[in-house]
Write a protein that holds these residues in place. Structure first.
Motif, PDB file in Angstrom:
ATOM      1  N   LEU A 138       7.460   4.387  -7.590  1.00 49.76           N
ATOM      2  CA  LEU A 138       6.135   3.788  -7.384  1.00 49.76           C
ATOM      3  C   LEU A 138       5.153   4.789  -6.786  1.00 49.76           C
ATOM      4  CD1 LEU A 138       7.211   0.313  -5.968  1.00 49.76           C
ATOM      5  CD2 LEU A 138       5.755   0.645  -7.977  1.00 49.76           C
ATOM      6  N   MET A 139       5.678   5.715  -5.980  1.00 46.32           N
ATOM      7  CA  MET A 139       4.828   6.713  -5.318  1.00 46.32           C
ATOM      8  C   MET A 139       4.722   8.002  -6.138  1.00 46.32           C
ATOM      9  SD  MET A 139       6.004   6.212  -1.350  1.00 46.32           S
ATOM     10  CE  MET A 139       4.655   7.237  -0.756  1.00 46.32           C
ATOM     11  N   ASN A 140       5.244   7.959  -7.352  1.00 46.27           N
ATOM     12  CA  ASN A 140       5.193   9.107  -8.256  1.00 46.27           C
ATOM     13  C   ASN A 140       5.995  10.300  -7.729  1.00 46.27           C
ATOM     14  OD1 ASN A 140       4.274   9.963 -10.810  1.00 46.27           O
ATOM     15  ND2 ASN A 140       2.674  11.222  -9.889  1.00 46.27           N
ATOM     16  N   GLN A 141       7.011  10.015  -6.933  1.00 49.02           N
ATOM     17  CA  GLN A 141       7.917  11.044  -6.419  1.00 49.02           C
ATOM     18  C   GLN A 141       9.158  11.050  -7.315  1.00 49.02           C
ATOM     19  OE1 GLN A 141       8.361   9.616  -2.400  1.00 49.02           O
ATOM     20  NE2 GLN A 141       6.412  10.469  -1.725  1.00 49.02           N
ATOM     21  N   LYS A 189      10.108   3.471   2.757  1.00 53.05           N
ATOM     22  CA  LYS A 189      10.985   4.492   2.188  1.00 53.05           C
ATOM     23  C   LYS A 189      11.722   5.255   3.290  1.00 53.05           C
ATOM     24  CE  LYS A 189      11.143   8.507  -0.858  1.00 53.05           C
ATOM     25  NZ  LYS A 189      10.482   9.752  -1.244  1.00 53.05           N
ATOM     26  N   ILE A 243      10.959   2.773  -4.797  1.00 48.65           N
ATOM     27  CA  ILE A 243       9.790   3.143  -3.983  1.00 48.65           C
ATOM     28  C   ILE A 243       9.316   4.545  -4.352  1.00 48.65           C
ATOM     29  CG2 ILE A 243       8.971   3.601  -1.643  1.00 48.65           C
ATOM     30  CD1 ILE A 243      10.968   1.459  -0.684  1.00 48.65           C
ATOM     31  N   SER A 245       0.839  -1.193   0.000  1.00 46.93           N
ATOM     32  CA  SER A 245       0.000   0.000   0.000  1.00 46.93           C
ATOM     33  C   SER A 245       0.877   1.247   0.000  1.00 46.93           C
ATOM     34  CB  SER A 245      -0.905   0.012   1.229  1.00 46.93           C
ATOM     35  OG  SER A 245      -0.121   0.198   2.411  1.00 46.93           O
ATOM     36  N   LYS A 246       0.271   2.380  -0.278  1.00 47.07           N
ATOM     37  CA  LYS A 246       1.012   3.641  -0.289  1.00 47.07           C
ATOM     38  C   LYS A 246       1.610   3.936   1.077  1.00 47.07           C
ATOM     39  CE  LYS A 246       0.645   8.508  -1.608  1.00 47.07           C
ATOM     40  NZ  LYS A 246      -0.246   9.580  -2.154  1.00 47.07           N
ATOM     41  N   ASP A 247       0.854   3.667   2.139  1.00 44.23           N
ATOM     42  CA  ASP A 247       1.355   3.907   3.495  1.00 44.23           C
ATOM     43  C   ASP A 247       2.536   3.001   3.811  1.00 44.23           C
ATOM     44  OD1 ASP A 247      -0.519   5.864   3.949  1.00 44.23           O
ATOM     45  OD2 ASP A 247      -1.907   4.567   5.049  1.00 44.23           O
ATOM     46  N   ASP A 248       2.433   1.737   3.407  1.00 43.86           N
ATOM     47  CA  ASP A 248       3.529   0.801   3.657  1.00 43.86           C
ATOM     48  C   ASP A 248       4.768   1.182   2.852  1.00 43.86           C
ATOM     49  OD1 ASP A 248       2.082  -0.680   5.461  1.00 43.86           O
ATOM     50  OD2 ASP A 248       1.401  -2.165   3.990  1.00 43.86           O
ATOM     51  N   LEU A 249       4.552   1.653   1.638  1.00 45.00           N
ATOM     52  CA  LEU A 249       5.684   2.099   0.817  1.00 45.00           C
ATOM     53  C   LEU A 249       6.368   3.311   1.446  1.00 45.00           C
ATOM     54  CD1 LEU A 249       4.258   1.813  -2.826  1.00 45.00           C
ATOM     55  CD2 LEU A 249       6.204   0.540  -1.897  1.00 45.00           C
ATOM     56  N   GLN A 250       5.583   4.257   1.940  1.00 44.24           N
ATOM     57  CA  GLN A 250       6.159   5.449   2.552  1.00 44.24           C
ATOM     58  C   GLN A 250       6.938   5.097   3.821  1.00 44.24           C
ATOM     59  OE1 GLN A 250       6.437   8.454   1.348  1.00 44.24           O
ATOM     60  NE2 GLN A 250       7.445   9.282   3.176  1.00 44.24           N
TER      61      GLN A 250
END
Length: 306
Positions: free
Chosen positions: A223-226, A189, A220, A181-186
């Motif tokens: 994947l998060m578009n950063q 990271k 990562i 999930s986005k939270d898990d990726l952050q």
């Protein structure tokens, strides 16, 4: 007039606090001097440490501080400075002394583990880092599991992979893939960032473990578009010695997206440093203005408190 003056005065003072928040993590020594203040952001460059002469001066002050106060924090900071100076065995001996004076300190276990790793004794390093995690499992954003994986990978002698270091793999395609999930990726990271920012203070290019973790950090971010973080992390991975077709493809992908979106972001650490100098100058100017206002209207200001 009174209302206007207070508004101007407090507005100026609060602007100082706002600009102070532009900085990232900092370390304040036992004698209240600042060892480093990192640049804000999520791309690691290592802590911004002064030169050898400055570090030696810190050592002298910390020794005097301990002689005067007998506060073990001074000794602990002295050990950290010794590690930064590359005097690893001295640091180990000092931390073993601290352990006899005040057993069970997290900083002792953590720093002695780092010192052992830097001299190549990974088994002893693993023992101390495991002890540090038991003492304070929430330290370093709960990221020390990555440090443990690094040490285990070193001890095994196998080739380094993402799965070994972080338990995840982002594929070998043109773009990274993940089911997190986005939270898990952050969270992942930030944990990788924390470990890298510590490690890159001591470990300079080229290094396969740092290179692989930087590659994963870039994956990562992508994947998060950063895109900016992704491109900079990939560039750091290349600097640390990672060269493969997947890295090249993903560097192109992040770079092309940046150009397409026309993002105007400082391109390197020098730009970030210049921005911090601007914030410092603004803060100094704010202090001068505040002082002038207080001096100019001192009689009225003091009369309000009578």
């Amino acid at each position: 007039m009174k209302k206007y003056l207070f508004s101007l005065l407090f507005g100026t003072l609060f602007s100082i606090s706002a600009f102070a928040c532009l900085n990232g993590e900092k370390m304040v020594l036992a004698n209240q001097e600042i060892l480093y203040v990192d640049f804000d952001g999520e791309v690691p460059y290592g802590h911004q440490i002064g030169g050898k002469e400055e570090l030696e001066e810190f050592l002298v002050k910390l020794k005097k501080g301990y002689d005067k106060t007998k506060d073990v924090d001074y000794l602990s900071d002295e050990g950290y400075i010794l590690i930064l100076l590359g005097r690893y065995q001295e640091a180990i001996d000092l931390y073993r002394r601290i352990e006899t004076l005040q057993p069970g300190r997290y900083s002792t276990a953590s720093n002695i583990g780092t010192a052992y790793e830097l001299i190549g004794n990974n088994k002893e390093a693993l023992k101390w880092i495991e002890t540090a995690v038991k003492i304070e499992p929430h330290s370093h954003l709960k990221s020390e599991w990555i440090h443990l994986n690094i040490l285990k990978a070193k001890i095994s002698g196998k080739s380094i992979s993402s799965t070994d270091l972080i338990g995840k793999d982002f594929g070998n395609g043109k773009a990274p893939k993940s089911t997190l999930s986005k939270d898990d990726l952050q969270l992942l990271k930030m944990q990788i960032f924390y470990q890298l920012n510590e490690r890159m203070t001591f470990v300079k290019p080229k290094d396969p473990i740092v290179a692989q973790l930087l590659f994963d950090l870039g994956n990562i971010a992508l994947l998060m578009n950063q895109k900016y973080d992704a491109e900079k992390s990939y560039l750091q991975a290349k600097k640390y010695g990672l060269e493969n077709p997947v890295l090249k493809e993903r560097m192109k992908l992040s770079s092309q997206t940046l150009v397409k979106n026309k993002k105007r972001i400082p391109g390197n650490l020098k730009a970030a440093e210049e921005f911090n100098w601007i914030s410092i100058m603004f803060s100094v100017l704010s202090l001068i203005i505040s002082g002038f206002i207080i001096f100019k209207f001192r009689k009225k200001i003091f009369s309000w408190f009578e």
